[in-house]
Design an enzyme around this catalytic site. Structure first.
Site, PDB file in Angstrom:
ATOM      1  N   GLU A 156       0.853  -1.192   0.000  1.00  0.00           N
ATOM      2  CA  GLU A 156       0.000   0.000   0.000  1.00  0.00           C
ATOM      3  C   GLU A 156       0.890   1.243   0.000  1.00  0.00           C
ATOM      4  O   GLU A 156       1.816   1.345   0.798  1.00  0.00           O
ATOM      5  CB  GLU A 156      -0.916   0.002   1.224  1.00  0.00           C
ATOM      6  CG  GLU A 156      -1.707   1.288   1.428  1.00  0.00           C
ATOM      7  CD  GLU A 156      -2.560   1.685   0.226  1.00  0.00           C
ATOM      8  OE1 GLU A 156      -2.489   2.866  -0.178  1.00  0.00           O
ATOM      9  OE2 GLU A 156      -3.276   0.811  -0.319  1.00  0.00           O
ATOM     10  N   GLY A 205     -24.397  12.845  -9.699  1.00  0.00           N
ATOM     11  CA  GLY A 205     -24.318  11.432  -9.346  1.00  0.00           C
ATOM     12  C   GLY A 205     -24.393  11.246  -7.842  1.00  0.00           C
ATOM     13  O   GLY A 205     -24.705  12.167  -7.090  1.00  0.00           O
ATOM     14  N   ALA A 252     -17.655  -0.601  -2.564  1.00  0.00           N
ATOM     15  CA  ALA A 252     -16.697  -1.183  -1.626  1.00  0.00           C
ATOM     16  C   ALA A 252     -17.063  -2.611  -1.255  1.00  0.00           C
ATOM     17  O   ALA A 252     -16.190  -3.481  -1.152  1.00  0.00           O
ATOM     18  CB  ALA A 252     -16.615  -0.318  -0.367  1.00  0.00           C
ATOM     19  N   TYR A 292      -3.902   2.390   4.778  1.00  0.00           N
ATOM     20  CA  TYR A 292      -4.665   1.153   4.866  1.00  0.00           C
ATOM     21  C   TYR A 292      -6.160   1.465   4.930  1.00  0.00           C
ATOM     22  O   TYR A 292      -6.592   2.370   5.642  1.00  0.00           O
ATOM     23  CB  TYR A 292      -4.231   0.341   6.089  1.00  0.00           C
ATOM     24  CG  TYR A 292      -2.793  -0.103   5.989  1.00  0.00           C
ATOM     25  CD1 TYR A 292      -2.411  -1.070   5.064  1.00  0.00           C
ATOM     26  CD2 TYR A 292      -1.811   0.463   6.796  1.00  0.00           C
ATOM     27  CE1 TYR A 292      -1.087  -1.469   4.942  1.00  0.00           C
ATOM     28  CE2 TYR A 292      -0.482   0.069   6.688  1.00  0.00           C
ATOM     29  CZ  TYR A 292      -0.134  -0.889   5.764  1.00  0.00           C
ATOM     30  OH  TYR A 292       1.185  -1.264   5.637  1.00  0.00           O
ATOM     31  N   GLY A 313      -7.687   2.194   2.052  1.00  0.00           N
ATOM     32  CA  GLY A 313      -7.909   2.813   0.756  1.00  0.00           C
ATOM     33  C   GLY A 313      -8.789   4.047   0.789  1.00  0.00           C
ATOM     34  O   GLY A 313      -9.032   4.648   1.842  1.00  0.00           O
ATOM     35  N   HIS A 315     -42.978  -5.282  14.723  1.00  0.00           N
ATOM     36  CA  HIS A 315     -43.799  -4.077  14.627  1.00  0.00           C
ATOM     37  C   HIS A 315     -43.516  -3.169  15.831  1.00  0.00           C
ATOM     38  O   HIS A 315     -43.374  -3.659  16.940  1.00  0.00           O
ATOM     39  CB  HIS A 315     -45.282  -4.439  14.620  1.00  0.00           C
ATOM     40  CG  HIS A 315     -46.200  -3.250  14.624  1.00  0.00           C
ATOM     41  ND1 HIS A 315     -46.436  -2.503  13.496  1.00  0.00           N
ATOM     42  CD2 HIS A 315     -46.906  -2.670  15.628  1.00  0.00           C
ATOM     43  CE1 HIS A 315     -47.280  -1.518  13.795  1.00  0.00           C
ATOM     44  NE2 HIS A 315     -47.576  -1.597  15.087  1.00  0.00           N
ATOM     45  N   ARG A 337     -15.585   8.510 -11.202  1.00  0.00           N
ATOM     46  CA  ARG A 337     -14.242   8.041 -10.891  1.00  0.00           C
ATOM     47  C   ARG A 337     -13.742   7.129 -12.005  1.00  0.00           C
ATOM     48  O   ARG A 337     -14.538   6.536 -12.733  1.00  0.00           O
ATOM     49  CB  ARG A 337     -14.233   7.293  -9.543  1.00  0.00           C
ATOM     50  CG  ARG A 337     -14.725   8.150  -8.392  1.00  0.00           C
ATOM     51  CD  ARG A 337     -14.710   7.385  -7.082  1.00  0.00           C
ATOM     52  NE  ARG A 337     -13.370   6.993  -6.675  1.00  0.00           N
ATOM     53  CZ  ARG A 337     -12.523   7.778  -6.004  1.00  0.00           C
ATOM     54  NH1 ARG A 337     -12.892   9.013  -5.665  1.00  0.00           N
ATOM     55  NH2 ARG A 337     -11.311   7.350  -5.665  1.00  0.00           N
TER      56      ARG A 337
END
Length: 474
Positions: free
Chosen positions: A39, A188, A326, A43, A45, A450, A278
């Protein structure tokens, strides 16, 4: 002193520690494979650090303030003061807790963590470039590789991100003060989520979108509920407008757009958020060295086992194509690790749910009615409006619905669309129904607590069968 190149070996090299990569690495470690996870940034991402988690933290926080300040109908009168810097610090604390957890989980499962940027140097070899002067590089030989390099924001020409006048979504989630006004380029899911956040914080938001509506890919009655709620909050929309350029104007900027007839519009604001989508990150990987080439959209094509055209190389997450979600990345990561370990594993893309964390939320899974008909089914549709759900009304919510699509002959659930508070949670039950091949009666005959929002799911299935009690049957 420059550290020279050293060579190590591993069973599985995972490139990128986002929700696809770190899950793949942990699962591979659980399966007794020797795993190395590389990476270059953080960590977790983009999702944990700059996207999913921080945006949802900001959405939750702004909802608390907005709801408290707009609850007169419930007999509550308040005027909350928002400290955006304090809100961002709290958000960062949530992120730090989760990313720290990812690192600990990787180490606990025997994953070898390496910081740096990976690029292929042969069919079974990668070079890891370490940051910092004199840090050198190392070579890792691998049996299998899993590419999980994710995606990055698309830049509109002339709208390069500078963190002041033109913001990326990452920068918009780290502001220390609420702008007085903001132009959002793109309607979007990212643009709509952050438009709602800043409008609720008191910013005057204007959304400009090239297409004819927000949230492309969703049905019109789904997007209408979200758009109308945003308009009620004060968001202004201008459709059929392509962003052309901008310039500084006083203490802010002027954004110019153009429609298909060539007419130019100008929008003044303090700042501009660009959120037009993206694109996958593959340009740093030296893919030629391993015999791979992205498709025309920049993605690495994979099969149901997450395997690319090169048998020993797998790709998961955003880099492997739509949907760029994800949870889809994590599922692919598990599949890739299991296939490498010799386990029977495959991903059922039909049962992957999607969610948009707007107000109200959107949750979808499987087929729409039109898609089911196009696929050759005779669609049977059931729907239940939120205004007939007691728990929704106690939330002060009555806009939205739960819709279920089934096959008329077999009554198997094919898909669902939910527009409601907590739609991201409600869709899980319907995703399970699609994945397991449940029939309408399986859901309709299940007793739901309920009063809850989930009763709307049961009633929608009952409505498709002509058995709903709390709404008129079709």
């Amino acid at each position: 002193m420059v550290v020279g190149d050293v060579t190590t070996g591993t069973d599985v090299l995972v490139i990128g520690a986002g929700p696809g990569g770190y899950v793949a690495a942990i699962r591979a470690g659980q399966l007794d494979l020797d795993v190395t996870l590389v990476e270059k940034d953080a960590y977790g991402g983009t999702c944990l650090n700059y996207g999913c988690i921080p945006s949802k933290a900001m959405i939750s926080a702004t909802d608390v303030a907005h709801d408290a300040g707009h609850a007169e109908e419930m007999g509550i009168y308040a005027d909350p003061a928002v400290d955006l810097q304090g809100m961002v610090e709290w958000k960062d604390g949530v992120v730090d807790q989760l990313t720290g957890g990812v690192e600990k989980l990787c180490k606990a499962n025997g994953v070898n963590l390496v910081e740096g940027r990976a690029e292929f140097a042969g069919e079974h070899k990668a070079r890891i470039v370490h940051g910092g002067e004199g840090q050198g590089s190392e070579t890792i030989e691998f049996e299998h590789a899993i590419v999980s390099t994710g995606s990055k924001p698309i830049q509109v020409p002339g709208f390069e991100f500078d963190g002041e006048h033109v913001l990326s979504s990452r920068q918009a989630l780290a502001l220390d003060a609420v702008p007085q006004s903001m132009v959002v380029v793109g309607g979007g899911y990212i643009g709509m989520e952050l438009s709602t956040v800043y409008q609720k914080l008191g910013c005057d938001v204007t959304v400009v979108e090239m297409l004819d509506d927000i949230l492309p890919g969703y049905e019109e009655d789904v997007t209408r509920v979200v758009r109308e709620r945003a308009e009620d909050l004060g968001v202004d929309f201008f459709f059929g407008q392509a962003a052309q350029d901008w310039e500084e104007a006083g203490d802010g900027i002027t954004v110019r757009t153009e429609n298909e007839d060539g007419d130019v519009e100008e929008f003044g604001a303090e700042t501009c958020l660009v959120a037009v989508g993206r694109r996958p990150v593959t340009d740093t990987l030296e893919l030629d060295a391993v015999g791979l080439e992205p498709n025309e959209n920049g993605f690495l094509e994979t099969d149901h086992e997450a395997r690319t055209d090169v048998d020993h190389v797998f790709a998961v997450g955003d880099v492997a194509g739509e949907p760029m979600l994800a949870h889809k990345a994590s599922a692919e990561g598990e599949v890739a690790a299991e296939v490498i370990a010799g386990e029977p594993s495959a991903l059922d893309h039909q049962a992957i749910p999607a969610a948009v964390f707007t107000d109200p939320e959107i949750g979808t899974v499987g087929m729409t009615e039109a898609e089911a008909e196009e696929a050759g089914f005779d669609p049977l549709v059931g729907e239940f409006p939120l205004r007939a759900n007691g728990r929704a009304l106690t939330h002060g919510e009555e806009d939205g619905f739960v819709r279920v699509v089934a096959d008329a002959d077999s009554e198997f659930v094919l898909g669902a669309q939910v527009v409601a508070p907590e739609a991201s949670e409600l869709i899980a039950e319907l995703a399970l129904a699609v994945e397991m091949g449940a029939q309408l009666e399986d859901v309709a005959a299940t007793v739901h607590t309920h009063p809850t929002l989930s009763e709307a799911v049961r009633e929608a299935c009952a409505n498709a069968l002509g058995e709903a009690v709390h709404t008129l049957n079709r």
